[in-house]
Scaffold this active site. Sequence first.
Site, PDB file in Angstrom:
ATOM      1  CE  LYS A  77       9.038  58.649 -14.481  1.00 35.98           C
ATOM      2  NZ  LYS A  77       9.812  57.522 -15.058  1.00 35.98           N
ATOM      3  CE1 TYR A 251      11.966  56.725 -18.488  1.00 35.89           C
ATOM      4  CE2 TYR A 251      10.885  55.786 -20.417  1.00 35.89           C
ATOM      5  CZ  TYR A 251      10.828  56.473 -19.221  1.00 35.89           C
ATOM      6  OH  TYR A 251       9.632  56.920 -18.759  1.00 35.89           O
ATOM      7  CB  VAL A 269       4.363  52.759 -19.527  1.00 32.07           C
ATOM      8  CG1 VAL A 269       5.835  52.470 -19.383  1.00 32.07           C
ATOM      9  CG2 VAL A 269       3.749  53.211 -18.207  1.00 32.07           C
TER      10      VAL A 269
HETATM   11  N1  GLN Z   1       3.870  55.037 -13.481  1.00 31.95           N
HETATM   12  C1  GLN Z   1       4.849  54.356 -14.267  1.00 31.95           C
HETATM   13  C2  GLN Z   1       5.889  53.685 -13.378  1.00 31.95           C
HETATM   14  O1  GLN Z   1       6.353  54.275 -12.468  1.00 31.95           O
HETATM   15  C3  GLN Z   1       5.515  55.311 -15.199  1.00 31.95           C
HETATM   16  C4  GLN Z   1       6.596  54.655 -16.006  1.00 31.95           C
HETATM   17  C5  GLN Z   1       6.724  55.192 -17.368  1.00 31.95           C
HETATM   18  O2  GLN Z   1       5.794  55.792 -17.919  1.00 31.95           O
HETATM   19  N2  GLN Z   1       7.813  54.892 -17.992  1.00 31.95           N
HETATM   20  O3  GLN Z   1       6.216  52.557 -13.577  1.00 31.95           O
END
Ligand code: GLN
Length: 615
Positions: A77, A251, A269
């Site tokens: 992101k 976050y 994640v």
């Molecule tokens: N692809 C995952 C999602 O959209 C990415 C989330 C993350 O890495 N925090 O849920």
Amino acid sequence: MQATQTLGPEWASPIEVYLRSLHARHAEYGQGKVADYIPELAKADPRWFGICIATRDGHVYEVGDSRQLFTIQSVSKALVYGLALEDQGEAQVLARIGVEPSGDAFNAISLQPGSGMPFNPMINAGAIATCGQIQKRNGRTRIERIQSYLSGCAGRKLDIDAQVYRSESETGHRNRAIGWMLRNFDIIEEEPTDILETYFAQCAIQVNCRDLALMAATLANQGVNPLTRHQAIAPECIDNILSVMSTCGMYDFSGEWIYRVGLPAKSGVGGGIMAVLPGQLGIGIFSPLLDGQGNSARGIRVCADLSHELALHVFNNGNGPLPALRLKYDNAQVRSRRRRPQAQREVLAEHGKRIRVLELQGDLIFSTLEPVLRSVHQQAGECGFFVLSLRSVISADDTSLRLLAELQQALTGRGVRLFVCQARALESRMRRFAADPECFYGDDDRALEECENLLLAEHSHTVPAATARVALGECELFAGLGTKDLDWLQPRLKEQRHEAGEFIVRAADAGDALFVLQKGSVEVRLPAPGRKQGKRIDVFTAGMSFGEMAFIDGAPRSADVIALEPVVCRVLELSTFKELDETNPRLKIKLLEQITRQLSVSLRRINSEVLAYKG
Ligand code: GLN
């Protein structure tokens, strides 16, 4: 006595030893849970654990499972935000995606009340909206462009993990809900399916821990990948990316993270964390055990230790950059390489203080340049000339180049000249701020020589025209000799003529002659490893002599001597000199006295320089 041992390749640097011990300390960590809401991610081995640090010059330290592939997930992101900014410009992106930490979970279905704007680009809502800002260009799809952008950041071609992509696409209903909500508020202006699929694929890009460290180092290095030297991210987007990483990258743990670890970072994640110490280094951590917020639980602990033990916190990071002013001296202390006749030397010794040289170093930014400007400002009243040497400057931002150009203009207005030397690539950038094109010199010494010429002109000493031929009796070596001695020497001094650019003497040749320059000037160059031209160490003009060192001590020539214009010189052979032992020892003594005087002038000059450089 014990013999010194040679260290074998198994020898580890203190940094490697440290990273191995850090890895060992956290190796048994077992808290947290591998992500399973994307079914394919549940296959990750909870023991996987890697740590990498990539330096700004492209060295990567790696321990543990640093080459194990995993999916980048939300780490993407931060980088895709950079691509969106490049594609659409800041205003357009800010009109759709905020930069406020939300305090919500990464997958919260929350948008700002009223506008429907996602709080920031690091939570899913903002990242999906960001993905919608990526343009399809030149027949390339969004995901193709994202994939190659991220590959540029990592410095190698990255693939998409098809299984993880499919797995998330099949189960990503929550993200689809977010996508449709964004559509409802016109944050996304098309049917969101393509954007969502792009987002799922972007998250499924495969990286390893080393890639994350190199991506982070690219962010630390003004967007240039330190290994490939490719400008992967536009430099003007770096502060935008790092800002949202600082405030939102972890976050609803972001506040605590920046407090404790103090590095802009982004987690995913898949178990990755990418952390940046701006201007310095990048860190990649991989451990798929996640905490309740979706951050790598072990990764957080490791980063906290790393930051603490290596003193990496961005808000407590050393004493700031190296001061830009490295050395300052005046022309009475350090003369240009051009040898001057006695009368000119006297003028320069008396008035040389009016020429000031400032050697700068490191990175020129407001805070490093400010003391330089202050120093010039304070000295300007008593000076006529400034030489700013940028030889040891590594980089300069636009602010500092503009300030330098403004300084130059202000000084010109008061009749003070400022020369900028060895600016290299900075020269054209500085010209954009209307710096006088005449002020640039490729070489410090030539600028210094020009200042001396101007100063001498102020004292009615014009530099003699190179065309005049100096009579033998006027040459320094023969000063004070009577006609009898000169008549004896005259036929014995062979005449040599050289065109401009010709070598008169070559380094390493045997030196059995002394040269008396009657016309023109010559440059002495010391061969310097890695330099095509050699380093200019002396310029002799008509009336002076050169070559006395090898002549006296019998060692090979130490430097090249090259004619700068058509040259006439007279050659005193060692054999002729030796002949004087028997025939005219008094003349030999006189010549030796002159040679000694010349050597002592050189030595005094060098002593004064040493004092200016080291004192
Ligand atoms: N692809 C995952 C999602 O959209 C990415 C989330 C993350 O890495 N925090 O849920």
